[in-house]
Design a protein around this motif. Structure first.
Motif, PDB file in Angstrom:
ATOM      1  N   ALA A 589      17.411  46.262   6.795  1.00 20.71           N
ATOM      2  CA  ALA A 589      16.436  47.042   6.023  1.00 20.71           C
ATOM      3  C   ALA A 589      15.992  48.281   6.791  1.00 20.71           C
ATOM      4  CB  ALA A 589      15.233  46.164   5.685  1.00 20.71           C
ATOM      5  N   GLY A 590      16.496  48.466   7.983  1.00 22.05           N
ATOM      6  CA  GLY A 590      16.198  49.665   8.769  1.00 22.05           C
ATOM      7  C   GLY A 590      14.921  49.553   9.578  1.00 22.05           C
ATOM      8  N   ALA A 591      14.406  48.311   9.728  1.00 23.07           N
ATOM      9  CA  ALA A 591      13.163  48.150  10.492  1.00 23.07           C
ATOM     10  C   ALA A 591      13.441  48.373  11.982  1.00 23.07           C
ATOM     11  CB  ALA A 591      12.595  46.764  10.266  1.00 23.07           C
ATOM     12  N   ASP A 592      12.395  48.846  12.663  1.00 27.06           N
ATOM     13  CA  ASP A 592      12.533  49.117  14.086  1.00 27.06           C
ATOM     14  C   ASP A 592      12.234  47.825  14.849  1.00 27.06           C
ATOM     15  OD1 ASP A 592      12.676  50.285  16.534  1.00 27.06           O
ATOM     16  OD2 ASP A 592      10.614  51.089  16.474  1.00 27.06           O
ATOM     17  N   ILE A 593      13.277  47.051  15.092  1.00 30.32           N
ATOM     18  CA  ILE A 593      13.078  45.784  15.812  1.00 30.32           C
ATOM     19  C   ILE A 593      14.082  45.704  16.950  1.00 30.32           C
ATOM     20  CG2 ILE A 593      12.133  44.399  13.920  1.00 30.32           C
ATOM     21  CD1 ILE A 593      15.092  43.285  13.749  1.00 30.32           C
ATOM     22  N   GLU A 594      13.723  44.903  17.924  1.00 28.03           N
ATOM     23  CA  GLU A 594      14.628  44.741  19.061  1.00 28.03           C
ATOM     24  C   GLU A 594      15.602  43.613  18.746  1.00 28.03           C
ATOM     25  OE1 GLU A 594      12.900  45.129  22.747  1.00 28.03           O
ATOM     26  OE2 GLU A 594      14.771  44.705  23.807  1.00 28.03           O
ATOM     27  N   ARG A 595      16.885  43.916  18.876  1.00 26.16           N
ATOM     28  CA  ARG A 595      17.896  42.924  18.513  1.00 26.16           C
ATOM     29  C   ARG A 595      18.275  42.068  19.708  1.00 26.16           C
ATOM     30  NH1 ARG A 595      21.490  43.887  14.014  1.00 26.16           N
ATOM     31  NH2 ARG A 595      21.695  41.671  14.390  1.00 26.16           N
ATOM     32  N   GLY A 596      18.552  40.785  19.408  1.00 25.04           N
ATOM     33  CA  GLY A 596      19.185  39.912  20.393  1.00 25.04           C
ATOM     34  C   GLY A 596      18.264  39.271  21.419  1.00 25.04           C
ATOM     35  N   VAL A 597      16.962  39.410  21.248  1.00 26.70           N
ATOM     36  CA  VAL A 597      16.067  38.836  22.260  1.00 26.70           C
ATOM     37  C   VAL A 597      15.264  37.650  21.722  1.00 26.70           C
ATOM     38  CG1 VAL A 597      15.759  40.895  23.695  1.00 26.70           C
ATOM     39  CG2 VAL A 597      14.366  40.623  21.648  1.00 26.70           C
ATOM     40  N   ALA A 598      15.081  37.616  20.429  1.00 24.13           N
ATOM     41  CA  ALA A 598      14.165  36.623  19.837  1.00 24.13           C
ATOM     42  C   ALA A 598      14.624  35.190  20.118  1.00 24.13           C
ATOM     43  CB  ALA A 598      14.053  36.867  18.336  1.00 24.13           C
ATOM     44  N   VAL A 599      15.901  34.939  19.918  1.00 26.84           N
ATOM     45  CA  VAL A 599      16.397  33.566  20.051  1.00 26.84           C
ATOM     46  C   VAL A 599      16.237  33.086  21.496  1.00 26.84           C
ATOM     47  CG1 VAL A 599      18.504  32.181  19.983  1.00 26.84           C
ATOM     48  CG2 VAL A 599      17.924  33.652  18.053  1.00 26.84           C
ATOM     49  N   THR A 600      16.611  33.937  22.430  1.00 28.21           N
ATOM     50  CA  THR A 600      16.507  33.547  23.844  1.00 28.21           C
ATOM     51  C   THR A 600      15.052  33.258  24.207  1.00 28.21           C
ATOM     52  OG1 THR A 600      18.311  35.059  24.258  1.00 28.21           O
ATOM     53  CG2 THR A 600      17.108  34.274  26.181  1.00 28.21           C
ATOM     54  N   ARG A 601      14.185  34.132  23.776  1.00 20.76           N
ATOM     55  CA  ARG A 601      12.768  33.964  24.108  1.00 20.76           C
ATOM     56  C   ARG A 601      12.205  32.686  23.467  1.00 20.76           C
ATOM     57  NH1 ARG A 601       9.866  32.985  26.840  1.00 20.76           N
ATOM     58  NH2 ARG A 601       7.655  33.428  26.890  1.00 20.76           N
ATOM     59  N   ALA A 602      12.632  32.411  22.251  1.00 24.16           N
ATOM     60  CA  ALA A 602      12.159  31.206  21.559  1.00 24.16           C
ATOM     61  C   ALA A 602      12.603  29.948  22.307  1.00 24.16           C
ATOM     62  CB  ALA A 602      12.682  31.180  20.129  1.00 24.16           C
ATOM     63  N   LEU A 603      13.841  29.949  22.747  1.00 27.48           N
ATOM     64  CA  LEU A 603      14.350  28.768  23.464  1.00 27.48           C
ATOM     65  C   LEU A 603      13.585  28.566  24.770  1.00 27.48           C
ATOM     66  CD1 LEU A 603      18.186  29.246  22.842  1.00 27.48           C
ATOM     67  CD2 LEU A 603      16.722  27.478  21.854  1.00 27.48           C
ATOM     68  N   GLU A 604      13.300  29.668  25.453  1.00 27.32           N
ATOM     69  CA  GLU A 604      12.529  29.562  26.711  1.00 27.32           C
ATOM     70  C   GLU A 604      11.127  29.017  26.436  1.00 27.32           C
ATOM     71  OE1 GLU A 604      14.549  33.451  28.914  1.00 27.32           O
ATOM     72  OE2 GLU A 604      12.496  33.562  28.148  1.00 27.32           O
ATOM     73  N   ALA A 605      10.502  29.542  25.395  1.00 29.44           N
ATOM     74  CA  ALA A 605       9.123  29.133  25.099  1.00 29.44           C
ATOM     75  C   ALA A 605       9.065  27.664  24.692  1.00 29.44           C
ATOM     76  CB  ALA A 605       8.552  30.007  23.981  1.00 29.44           C
TER      77      ALA A 605
END
Ligand SMILES: Cc1ncc(COP(=O)(O)O)c(C=O)c1O
Length: 612
Positions: A589-605
């Motif tokens: 949708a063209g949103a300004d988001i950082e790709r590829g970090v969410a999953v890693t961070r979620a697993l760590e948390a």
């Protein structure tokens, strides 16, 4: 394998094709092609070929004269379907290597009769012995070719049925052509079956591209390929929630009668397990209804028209308390907070003091529409101080976050089956304290199906006043068993870590949380849609393109937030699935988001220890 019967009995000498079996001394297992040919005569055409007859009769004569070749000297390929010609007589004198050349790579297996005969398509010789009707010795280098013995049967099958309309006079359709047409039709059907099917639940351009054969897809639609696990769907809403297979299995069992002894046992255990999950010694009354049915039961039993009640609302379900109490004619003091605010016990104290003579206080534990989990322990204590009964909506919190019905002095806890209790929708519960039952005895609002006293009396005899949802009660029994097996404390800890993983992943992506960033907010994570993006589009895009169902905003929050549920039968991979999906559709949708970090961070948390 049972011992084989004597060779002679099974393969009489007069059968020409059985000569090879006889020569081997050890008979082929029953059902092998060559022996079948000898015994059943299914390959009579082949057996009666003059050449085979001549050859076997020569052998019989030689045997009678005592000049027959020893079996080990046989060099002809014994494979039933290997039509290698009889070797010339000089071959016996040739060195082995020459014989091997004569046999050639095609028939490398000839003469090795001690090895078990692999059945084509069967993984072991055992499979061959048990079930294979083929039993041909696999000749590894030999190119496949159709077996002659089977051809007539195939032709019979492809031949036109006698019921078919006869071709018009002069028409060119002949029997073989009709057979070819049938074969072509079957081939077309086979091809169609192999194509990815369109998921009827999905719509839109991407869904339709998923139905195309790979050859027609352009590289530009690489992302659309993610949708091609056409039927796989993920339910990541705060209710209904995914149901474990053990629970689903019990739903498929045959129906039993609700007054039969076997149901009474299940009913009794379910009610006992409910009390354990509620952490109460009081009765938990069970209704066949959605959670709102238990809302209505509470209001109908506790309210007389004109009674003053207080409702604290900060979202959709607080509003529901207000609407219901008004519908029953109560004098409602509505402490209405902004959606997403967390109720403050001191605000409640002053509201109660101001209102005076409040009979009942209605609270929401987990406000599913905003992700806020209130401190009901503190709120209930304030309401008790004011002499009011406390009713708590725990539809989405029971089993997910700590709730001590008795220890916190809560008179009525309302819940439903379809959230953290891992069941399908359809059951609703009210725990009722003695004080609540006394108040119900005085209340004058009309009620029948949801009458507490009627239900309580029936449940005391392990009965139900009306036919309960028998299968759902059985499912509840299994689901509560799973929850208690995990342990309530362990379940609370898991939910807290799931909530944390979700929030951390969302933040890592650069999105803003709507729900509070605290471990208590373990039921659902509400996220603000980025500027310029309608949250409804995120929800529908996830559902239609990726088969992921999350929840949108309700009421005034419609279009502004989307919600990822994590109660009940959830693990961290449900969270990473949701995050990955959200990332994908927002990026598109063209949103300004950082790709590829969410999953890693979620697993760590998720790994880090939770403090609820
Ligand atoms: C907190 C809360 N209360 C009440 C309800 C209403 O339950 P039901 O939809 O089963 O009637 C829900 C369901 O979403 C809920 O989350």
């Amino acid at each position: 394998m049972p011992p084989r019967a004597p060779v002679q009995r099974r393969f009489p000498l007069r059968r020409t094709a059985s000569a090879s079996c006889r020569a081997r001394r050890t008979p082929r297992p029953r059902g092998s092609a060559r022996c079948r040919a000898g015994v059943r005569g299914t390959s009579t055409t082949r057996l009666q070929r003059p050449r085979a007859s001549r050859r076997s009769s020569r052998r019989l004569q030689a045997r009678a004269r005592g000049t027959a070749r020893a079996p080990h000297a046989r060099t002809a390929c014994r494979r039933a379907q290997c039509a290698r010609p009889e070797p010339p007589s000089r071959r016996r004198s040739q060195p082995r290597s020459t014989r091997a050349r004569l046999i050639g790579p095609k028939c490398a297996g000839a003469g090795r009769r001690e090895a078990p005969i692999p059945c084509r398509g069967a993984p072991s010789s055992e499979g061959h012995q048990r079930g294979s009707r083929r039993g041909t010795r696999a000749c590894p280098n030999r190119p496949k070719r159709p077996r002659r013995a089977k051809r007539p049967r195939r032709r019979t099958r492809t031949a036109p049925r006698p019921t078919r309309a006869a071709p018009a006079p002069g028409a060119r359709a002949t029997v073989p052509q009709a057979g070819r047409r049938a074969a072509a039709r079957r081939a077309r059907q086979r091809t169609r079956r192999l194509r990815p099917r369109r998921n009827p639940m999905r719509h839109g351009a991407d869904a339709s591209s998923a139905t195309r054969a790979p050859a027609h897809r352009s590289p530009a639609t690489a992302r659309a390929r993610l949708t091609e696990m056409a039927e796989k769907r993920y339910l990541l809403t705060p209710g209904p929630t995914p149901v474990p297979p053990e629970v689903l299995a019990v739903l498929a069992e045959p129906m039993i009668h609700h007054r039969a002894r076997d149901f009474k046992g299940i009913y009794e255990r379910s009610l006992a397990r409910l009390r354990e999950v509620y952490r109460t010694a009081n009765d938990v009354l069970l209704f066949t209804a959605s959670g709102t049915g238990a809302f209505e039961a509470a209001v109908a039993n506790l309210t007389s028209p004109g009674d003053r009640v207080l409702v604290v609302s900060a979202g959709n379900f607080g509003e529901r308390w207000a609407a219901l109490t008004r519908a029953y004619g109560a004098d409602v003091v509505h402490v209405r907070l902004e959606w997403g605010e967390t109720p403050d016990p001191e605000d409640l104290r002053s509201a109660l003091a101001e209102a005076g003579d409040v009979r009942v206080v209605y609270l929401v534990h987990s406000e599913t529409s905003t992700g806020v989990v209130a401190d009901v322990q503190a709120l209930a204590a304030v309401a008790k101080d004011a002499g009011a009964l406390v009713v708590v909506d725990a539809v989405s919190s029971l089993g997910a976050v700590p709730l001590e019905t008795d220890a916190w002095g809560i008179d009525v806890v309302v819940s439903g089956s379809q959230k953290a209790l891992m069941c399908p929708p359809g059951l609703a519960f009210d725990s009722v304290s003695d004080a609540a039952l006394e108040q119900a005895a005085r209340a004058t609002s009309p009620r029948y199906v949801f009458d507490w006293e009627r239900t309580r009396k029936a449940q005391a005899k392990l009965d139900a006043p009306f036919t309960p949802a028998v299968s759902l009660v059985k499912a509840l029994d299994v689901a509560l068993g799973l929850l208690l097996e995990e342990g309530l404390e362990a379940a609370f800890d898991r939910h807290a870590r799931l909530g944390r993983a979700c929030r951390e992943g969302v933040k890592a992506m650069g999105l803003q949380l709507f729900s509070p960033d605290e471990d208590r907010s373990a039921v659902v994570t509400a996220i603000r849609a980025p500027d310029g993006v309608d949250s409804g589009d995120v929800v529908s895009s996830l559902r239609d393109r990726l088969g992921i169902t999350i929840a949108g905003g309700q009421g005034d929050l419609k279009g502004k937030i989307f919600r990822i549920g994590h109660i009940g039968w959830f693990d961290v991979f449900d969270i990473t699935t949701a995050l990955a999906g959200v990332e994908l559709v927002l990026a598109d949708a063209g949103a300004d988001i950082e790709r590829g970090v969410a999953v890693t961070r979620a697993l760590e948390a998720y790994e880090s220890h939770a403090t609820v």
